[in-house]
Design a protein around this motif. Structure first.
Motif, mmCIF file in Angstrom:
data_model
loop_
_atom_site.group_PDB
_atom_site.id
_atom_site.type_symbol
_atom_site.label_atom_id
_atom_site.label_comp_id
_atom_site.label_asym_id
_atom_site.label_seq_id
_atom_site.Cartn_x
_atom_site.Cartn_y
_atom_site.Cartn_z
ATOM 1 N N ARG A 114 0.836 -1.215 0.000
ATOM 2 C CA ARG A 114 0.000 0.000 0.000
ATOM 3 C C ARG A 114 0.868 1.260 0.000
ATOM 4 O O ARG A 114 0.543 2.237 -0.665
ATOM 5 C CB ARG A 114 -0.943 0.013 1.205
ATOM 6 N N GLN A 115 1.978 1.250 0.723
ATOM 7 C CA GLN A 115 2.872 2.406 0.712
ATOM 8 C C GLN A 115 3.498 2.583 -0.659
ATOM 9 O O GLN A 115 3.577 3.699 -1.173
ATOM 10 C CB GLN A 115 3.964 2.248 1.768
ATOM 11 N N SER A 142 -5.676 8.212 4.424
ATOM 12 C CA SER A 142 -4.854 7.003 4.283
ATOM 13 C C SER A 142 -3.760 7.218 3.250
ATOM 14 O O SER A 142 -2.629 6.774 3.436
ATOM 15 C CB SER A 142 -5.715 5.814 3.866
ATOM 16 N N HIS A 146 0.143 6.789 4.020
ATOM 17 C CA HIS A 146 0.978 5.851 3.263
ATOM 18 C C HIS A 146 2.142 6.569 2.585
ATOM 19 O O HIS A 146 3.282 6.088 2.604
ATOM 20 C CB HIS A 146 0.150 5.110 2.212
#
Length: 165
Positions: A114-115, A142, A146
């Motif tokens: 996700r990052q 989010s 991230h």
């Protein structure tokens, strides 16, 4: 158009999807064609975004080796022009440049999924926060989290290896 961000790319994707539909599913009943077309178009868009992501990743990484004098130039053209100068450089400089590229690629690959996705969409695809959130299917907060964690992790890992960009 929203997904690919240019009219030309969107038209190419629709044309590719229509061609694939007509070649592969010509024998299907007409009632099934709209849903098949949507799925084929979605897959064509994903493929185009993957190709664009790889292309942008390499041009972004390679742009760090350019002179920076002309922002409108293509980094790959500049690298080709600089490659003659690189041959005139020392083997040590060439080795260091290759080592730095490999280290950057390894550290990006080590980021959590996700990052890495948020980082690539925001900084390499140049999407804004809301576009990135829509593409990832998460909130804008989010995306910010991230991206922040990804940049901190990359900076720390590269600094530990003696690479400061």
């Amino acid at each position: 158009m929203y997904a690919l961000r240019t009219d030309e790319a969107a038209l190419d994707a629709v044309q590719d999807a229509m061609l694939k539909l007509s070649v592969s599913y010509a024998d299907r009943p007409p009632a099934e064609l709209p849903l098949l077309f949507q799925r084929i178009l979605q897959n064509v868009i994903y493929d185009a975004l993957r190709r664009q992501k790889v292309r942008n990743a390499w041009t972004t990484l390679l742009s760090s080796f350019t002179s920076g004098a002309d922002d409108d130039s293509d980094p790959l053209d500049t690298l080709t022009a600089d490659s003659d100068a690189a041959h005139a450089g020392t083997p040590h400089a060439q080795f260091e440049r290759a080592r730095m590229m490999a280290a950057i690629e390894r550290e990006i690959a080590r980021l959590p999924n996700r990052q890495r996705e948020a980082f690539l969409l925001r900084y390499w695809e140049e999407m804004d926060i809301s576009e990135t959130a829509a593409a990832m299917g998460c909130s804008e907060g989010s995306v910010k989290t991230h991206c922040s964690r990804a940049t901190q992790t990359l900076a720390a890992a590269l600094k530990a290896k003696g690479i400061v960009l």
